[in-house]
Motif scaffolding. Sequence first.
Motif, PDB file in Angstrom:
ATOM      1  N   THR A  10      -1.184   9.472   5.421  1.00  0.00           N
ATOM      2  CA  THR A  10      -1.562   8.139   5.919  1.00  0.00           C
ATOM      3  C   THR A  10      -2.990   8.173   6.475  1.00  0.00           C
ATOM      4  O   THR A  10      -3.737   7.205   6.354  1.00  0.00           O
ATOM      5  CB  THR A  10      -0.579   7.671   7.015  1.00  0.00           C
ATOM      6  OG1 THR A  10      -0.548   8.632   8.061  1.00  0.00           O
ATOM      7  CG2 THR A  10       0.817   7.455   6.461  1.00  0.00           C
ATOM      8  N   ARG A  50      -0.184   3.673   9.973  1.00  0.00           N
ATOM      9  CA  ARG A  50       0.770   2.840   9.256  1.00  0.00           C
ATOM     10  C   ARG A  50       1.274   3.536   7.990  1.00  0.00           C
ATOM     11  O   ARG A  50       0.455   4.096   7.242  1.00  0.00           O
ATOM     12  CB  ARG A  50       0.094   1.515   8.818  1.00  0.00           C
ATOM     13  CG  ARG A  50      -0.364   0.636   9.940  1.00  0.00           C
ATOM     14  CD  ARG A  50       0.805  -0.038  10.605  1.00  0.00           C
ATOM     15  NE  ARG A  50       0.398  -0.738  11.805  1.00  0.00           N
ATOM     16  CZ  ARG A  50       1.233  -1.491  12.506  1.00  0.00           C
ATOM     17  NH1 ARG A  50       2.476  -1.627  12.093  1.00  0.00           N
ATOM     18  NH2 ARG A  50       0.848  -2.097  13.596  1.00  0.00           N
ATOM     19  N   ASN A  51       2.549   3.496   7.763  1.00  0.00           N
ATOM     20  CA  ASN A  51       3.111   4.013   6.519  1.00  0.00           C
ATOM     21  C   ASN A  51       3.164   2.839   5.532  1.00  0.00           C
ATOM     22  O   ASN A  51       4.198   2.243   5.290  1.00  0.00           O
ATOM     23  CB  ASN A  51       4.514   4.579   6.782  1.00  0.00           C
ATOM     24  CG  ASN A  51       5.114   5.209   5.535  1.00  0.00           C
ATOM     25  OD1 ASN A  51       4.400   5.509   4.588  1.00  0.00           O
ATOM     26  ND2 ASN A  51       6.427   5.404   5.532  1.00  0.00           N
ATOM     27  N   ILE A  52       2.010   2.537   4.965  1.00  0.00           N
ATOM     28  CA  ILE A  52       1.801   1.317   4.181  1.00  0.00           C
ATOM     29  C   ILE A  52       2.725   1.260   2.969  1.00  0.00           C
ATOM     30  O   ILE A  52       3.064   2.293   2.373  1.00  0.00           O
ATOM     31  CB  ILE A  52       0.312   1.202   3.753  1.00  0.00           C
ATOM     32  CG1 ILE A  52       0.007  -0.159   3.100  1.00  0.00           C
ATOM     33  CG2 ILE A  52      -0.100   2.374   2.857  1.00  0.00           C
ATOM     34  CD1 ILE A  52      -1.483  -0.410   2.884  1.00  0.00           C
ATOM     35  N   SER A  53       3.116   0.046   2.593  1.00  0.00           N
ATOM     36  CA  SER A  53       4.021  -0.120   1.444  1.00  0.00           C
ATOM     37  C   SER A  53       3.219  -0.348   0.162  1.00  0.00           C
ATOM     38  O   SER A  53       2.034  -0.702   0.202  1.00  0.00           O
ATOM     39  CB  SER A  53       4.911  -1.345   1.671  1.00  0.00           C
ATOM     40  OG  SER A  53       4.125  -2.531   1.522  1.00  0.00           O
TER      41      SER A  53
ATOM     42  N   SER B  53       7.272   3.140   0.440  1.00  0.00           N
ATOM     43  CA  SER B  53       6.178   3.413   1.386  1.00  0.00           C
ATOM     44  C   SER B  53       5.337   4.598   0.894  1.00  0.00           C
ATOM     45  O   SER B  53       5.772   5.387   0.058  1.00  0.00           O
ATOM     46  CB  SER B  53       6.764   3.774   2.751  1.00  0.00           C
ATOM     47  OG  SER B  53       7.357   5.073   2.682  1.00  0.00           O
TER      48      SER B  53
END
Lengths: 77, 77
Positions: A10, A50-53, B53
């Motif tokens: 991340t 953030r563990n972005i999608s 994710s």
Amino acid sequence: MKNIINTSITITFGTKIRELRKSRGLSQESLADLAELDRSYIGGVERGDRNISLINIQKLSIALNVNIAEFFKELND
Amino acid sequence: MKNIINTSITITFGTKIRELRKSRGLSQESLADLAELDRSYIGGVERGDRNISLINIQKLSIALNVNIAEFFKELND
């Protein structure tokens, strides 16, 4: 306090987004507008918090006008 | 019923994961074990029903032994 995910992937991704954003002379605010995301969310992504999608990754690729693969090219997992 | 995200990017990604999994002769079960993810989650990702994710994308790239960029190469967003 939202559970902050702070793993190398991340952070690496966030650093790449910041680099691409700055190379295009964009503020976090203008990138957020282009990507239809929240400004504070962009800040969290850039910090690696953030563990972005996948859908949001695509929004950033469209806003920054790069293929998603570009975000991960220098990565050697 | 979990809100199923079914947009082209998740379908494209899922199709790529299935292609790579099958080319390695892996079942969903064995990929799930390798990636330390749930077998039903893998099924959902492959159907395009999951907005996966970044951390789980990385788990799949390690399990399939490919760089994350490989998942998105043929994509032209």
